[in-house]
Design a protein around this motif. Structure first.
Motif, PDB file in Angstrom:
ATOM      1  N   ALA A  89       1.036  -1.873   7.518  1.00 27.16           N
ATOM      2  CA  ALA A  89       2.348  -1.966   7.393  1.00 27.16           C
ATOM      3  C   ALA A  89       3.121  -1.317   8.532  1.00 27.16           C
ATOM      4  O   ALA A  89       4.001  -1.611   9.179  1.00 27.16           O
ATOM      5  N   GLY A  90       2.351  -0.126   8.980  1.00 33.52           N
ATOM      6  CA  GLY A  90       2.696   0.817  10.087  1.00 33.52           C
ATOM      7  C   GLY A  90       4.153   1.661   9.733  1.00 33.52           C
ATOM      8  O   GLY A  90       4.700   2.432  10.542  1.00 33.52           O
ATOM      9  N   HIS A  91       4.685   1.401   8.463  1.00 30.65           N
ATOM     10  CA  HIS A  91       5.743   2.098   7.993  1.00 30.65           C
ATOM     11  C   HIS A  91       5.715   2.089   6.413  1.00 30.65           C
ATOM     12  O   HIS A  91       4.853   1.400   5.766  1.00 30.65           O
ATOM     13  N   GLY A  92       6.607   2.883   5.937  1.00 27.11           N
ATOM     14  CA  GLY A  92       6.973   3.038   4.366  1.00 27.11           C
ATOM     15  C   GLY A  92       6.357   4.305   3.920  1.00 27.11           C
ATOM     16  O   GLY A  92       5.932   4.919   4.650  1.00 27.11           O
ATOM     17  N   PRO A  93       6.616   4.277   2.686  1.00 26.20           N
ATOM     18  CA  PRO A  93       6.311   5.687   1.824  1.00 26.20           C
ATOM     19  C   PRO A  93       4.695   5.939   1.820  1.00 26.20           C
ATOM     20  O   PRO A  93       3.821   4.673   1.883  1.00 26.20           O
ATOM     21  N   ARG A  94       4.235   6.956   1.980  1.00 30.51           N
ATOM     22  CA  ARG A  94       2.650   7.284   1.830  1.00 30.51           C
ATOM     23  C   ARG A  94       2.508   7.654   0.471  1.00 30.51           C
ATOM     24  O   ARG A  94       3.234   8.417  -0.250  1.00 30.51           O
ATOM     25  N   LEU A  95       1.281   7.250   0.016  1.00 30.24           N
ATOM     26  CA  LEU A  95       0.903   7.470  -1.392  1.00 30.24           C
ATOM     27  C   LEU A  95       0.831   8.913  -1.666  1.00 30.24           C
ATOM     28  O   LEU A  95       1.150   9.264  -2.846  1.00 30.24           O
ATOM     29  N   ALA A  96       0.179   9.692  -1.007  1.00 24.72           N
ATOM     30  CA  ALA A  96       0.154  11.164  -1.299  1.00 24.72           C
ATOM     31  C   ALA A  96       1.158  12.047  -0.596  1.00 24.72           C
ATOM     32  O   ALA A  96       1.120  13.405  -0.677  1.00 24.72           O
ATOM     33  N   ALA A  97       2.292  11.462  -0.211  1.00 25.71           N
ATOM     34  CA  ALA A  97       3.310  12.451   0.217  1.00 25.71           C
ATOM     35  C   ALA A  97       3.961  13.297  -0.561  1.00 25.71           C
ATOM     36  O   ALA A  97       4.142  12.788  -1.851  1.00 25.71           O
ATOM     37  N   GLY A  98       4.074  14.286  -0.166  1.00 29.63           N
ATOM     38  CA  GLY A  98       4.593  15.325  -1.410  1.00 29.63           C
ATOM     39  C   GLY A  98       3.553  16.100  -2.037  1.00 29.63           C
ATOM     40  O   GLY A  98       3.818  17.160  -2.858  1.00 29.63           O
ATOM     41  N   LEU A  99       2.242  15.771  -1.952  1.00 28.43           N
ATOM     42  CA  LEU A  99       1.273  16.685  -2.626  1.00 28.43           C
ATOM     43  C   LEU A  99       1.026  17.977  -1.883  1.00 28.43           C
ATOM     44  O   LEU A  99       0.841  17.969  -0.689  1.00 28.43           O
ATOM     45  N   ALA A 100       1.169  19.215  -2.581  1.00 30.68           N
ATOM     46  CA  ALA A 100       0.988  20.395  -1.813  1.00 30.68           C
ATOM     47  C   ALA A 100      -0.467  20.670  -1.609  1.00 30.68           C
ATOM     48  O   ALA A 100      -0.992  21.593  -0.874  1.00 30.68           O
ATOM     49  N   ASP A 101      -1.215  20.061  -2.391  1.00 35.90           N
ATOM     50  CA  ASP A 101      -3.032  20.377  -2.320  1.00 35.90           C
ATOM     51  C   ASP A 101      -3.473  19.197  -2.374  1.00 35.90           C
ATOM     52  O   ASP A 101      -2.734  18.101  -2.444  1.00 35.90           O
ATOM     53  N   HIS A 102      -4.741  19.460  -1.905  1.00 34.51           N
ATOM     54  CA  HIS A 102      -5.668  18.072  -2.047  1.00 34.51           C
ATOM     55  C   HIS A 102      -6.285  18.047  -3.495  1.00 34.51           C
ATOM     56  O   HIS A 102      -6.236  18.773  -4.366  1.00 34.51           O
ATOM     57  N   LEU A 103      -6.511  16.807  -3.849  1.00 39.69           N
ATOM     58  CA  LEU A 103      -7.324  16.333  -5.152  1.00 39.69           C
ATOM     59  C   LEU A 103      -8.486  15.945  -4.653  1.00 39.69           C
ATOM     60  O   LEU A 103      -8.750  14.982  -3.753  1.00 39.69           O
ATOM     61  N   THR A 104      -9.666  16.078  -5.446  1.00 37.32           N
ATOM     62  CA  THR A 104     -10.878  15.713  -5.326  1.00 37.32           C
ATOM     63  C   THR A 104     -11.174  14.620  -6.123  1.00 37.32           C
ATOM     64  O   THR A 104     -11.189  14.925  -7.454  1.00 37.32           O
ATOM     65  N   LEU A 105     -11.475  13.497  -5.617  1.00 39.55           N
ATOM     66  CA  LEU A 105     -11.987  12.157  -6.385  1.00 39.55           C
ATOM     67  C   LEU A 105     -13.229  11.960  -6.423  1.00 39.55           C
ATOM     68  O   LEU A 105     -13.850  12.165  -5.228  1.00 39.55           O
ATOM     69  N   SER A 106     -13.942  11.412  -7.345  1.00 40.19           N
ATOM     70  CA  SER A 106     -15.291  10.524  -7.443  1.00 40.19           C
ATOM     71  C   SER A 106     -14.947   9.284  -7.491  1.00 40.19           C
ATOM     72  O   SER A 106     -14.297   8.643  -8.502  1.00 40.19           O
ATOM     73  N   LEU A 107     -15.689   8.382  -6.811  1.00 38.36           N
ATOM     74  CA  LEU A 107     -15.592   6.987  -6.898  1.00 38.36           C
ATOM     75  C   LEU A 107     -16.171   6.578  -8.114  1.00 38.36           C
ATOM     76  O   LEU A 107     -17.472   6.929  -8.494  1.00 38.36           O
ATOM     77  N   VAL A 108     -15.533   5.664  -8.750  1.00 36.26           N
ATOM     78  CA  VAL A 108     -16.117   5.060 -10.190  1.00 36.26           C
ATOM     79  C   VAL A 108     -16.561   3.836 -10.209  1.00 36.26           C
ATOM     80  O   VAL A 108     -17.408   3.356 -10.670  1.00 36.26           O
ATOM     81  N   GLN A 109     -15.742   2.915  -9.416  1.00 34.86           N
ATOM     82  CA  GLN A 109     -16.022   1.326  -9.132  1.00 34.86           C
ATOM     83  C   GLN A 109     -15.316   1.032  -7.704  1.00 34.86           C
ATOM     84  O   GLN A 109     -14.101   1.506  -7.488  1.00 34.86           O
ATOM     85  N   ARG A 110     -16.105  -0.044  -7.226  1.00 40.51           N
ATOM     86  CA  ARG A 110     -15.367  -0.583  -6.185  1.00 40.51           C
ATOM     87  C   ARG A 110     -15.810  -2.187  -6.073  1.00 40.51           C
ATOM     88  O   ARG A 110     -16.941  -2.617  -6.604  1.00 40.51           O
ATOM     89  N   ASP A 111     -14.736  -2.939  -5.985  1.00 39.38           N
ATOM     90  CA  ASP A 111     -14.860  -4.318  -6.016  1.00 39.38           C
ATOM     91  C   ASP A 111     -14.293  -4.744  -4.855  1.00 39.38           C
ATOM     92  O   ASP A 111     -13.196  -4.529  -4.434  1.00 39.38           O
ATOM     93  N   VAL A 112     -14.826  -5.823  -3.968  1.00 41.45           N
ATOM     94  CA  VAL A 112     -14.189  -6.325  -2.781  1.00 41.45           C
ATOM     95  C   VAL A 112     -14.165  -7.967  -3.254  1.00 41.45           C
ATOM     96  O   VAL A 112     -15.035  -8.717  -3.711  1.00 41.45           O
ATOM     97  N   PHE A 113     -12.980  -8.617  -2.866  1.00 43.38           N
ATOM     98  CA  PHE A 113     -12.645  -9.852  -3.129  1.00 43.38           C
ATOM     99  C   PHE A 113     -12.704 -10.754  -1.840  1.00 43.38           C
ATOM    100  O   PHE A 113     -12.413 -10.276  -0.779  1.00 43.38           O
ATOM    101  N   ARG A 114     -12.628 -12.096  -2.036  1.00 42.70           N
ATOM    102  CA  ARG A 114     -12.745 -12.802  -1.040  1.00 42.70           C
ATOM    103  C   ARG A 114     -11.696 -12.760  -0.168  1.00 42.70           C
ATOM    104  O   ARG A 114     -11.841 -13.191   1.123  1.00 42.70           O
ATOM    105  N   SER A 115     -10.536 -12.472  -0.881  1.00 49.15           N
ATOM    106  CA  SER A 115      -9.443 -12.381   0.110  1.00 49.15           C
ATOM    107  C   SER A 115      -9.412 -11.136   1.162  1.00 49.15           C
ATOM    108  O   SER A 115      -8.453 -11.129   2.054  1.00 49.15           O
ATOM    109  N   GLY A 116     -10.314 -10.354   0.918  1.00 45.54           N
ATOM    110  CA  GLY A 116     -10.452  -9.067   1.643  1.00 45.54           C
ATOM    111  C   GLY A 116      -9.900  -7.994   0.886  1.00 45.54           C
ATOM    112  O   GLY A 116      -9.865  -6.665   1.639  1.00 45.54           O
TER     113      GLY A 116
END
Length: 132
Positions: A89-116
């Protein structure tokens, strides 16, 4: 559950019925009333969400950018489900805007669809300094 518009395909009806029947909670600074099986959350949002998380069920699903960021700051998000579309998009709100610190995440699941589109589900593994 109800009558569906003519453009709804038969394969879409089970999903529509499930969404229609699910309880919905709305957070708004401007609305005073909601419909469609919804409840307007007012008062202390952190307390209300904590109370809802303690109820039996499959959890709460939150959309948008502003509300998830506020809930992340309060340590109320256990998992993140992200849909990544092959569009920049090049513009718009950012998902992590406003977080004062980082969050550590672990991947649980990933699915890729024909649409990309790629669906990613992450679990919070380290609150990164946020109070829980």
């Amino acid at each position: 559950m109800g009558l569906w518009p003519g453009w709804v395909q038969p394969w879409q009806v089970p999903f529509g019925d499930a969404v229609d029947a699910a309880p919905k909670y709305v957070v708004s600074s401007s609305l005073t009333d909601v419909d469609w099986n919804a409840e307007l959350l007012d008062g202390d949002l952190v307390t209300r969400i904590r109370d809802l998380k303690e109820q039996p069920g499959r959890g709460l699903f939150v959309g948008g950018v502003t509300l998830p960021a506020a809930l992340a700051r309060a340590g109320l998000i256990d998992e993140y489900a992200l849909l990544v579309h092959p569009v920049l998009a090049g513009h718009g709100p950012r998902l992590a805007a406003g977080l004062a610190d980082h969050l550590t995440l672990s991947l649980v699941q990933r699915d890729v669809f024909r649409s990309g589109v790629t669906a990613l589900r992450y679990r919070l593994t380290d609150p990164g300094g946020y109070d829980t």
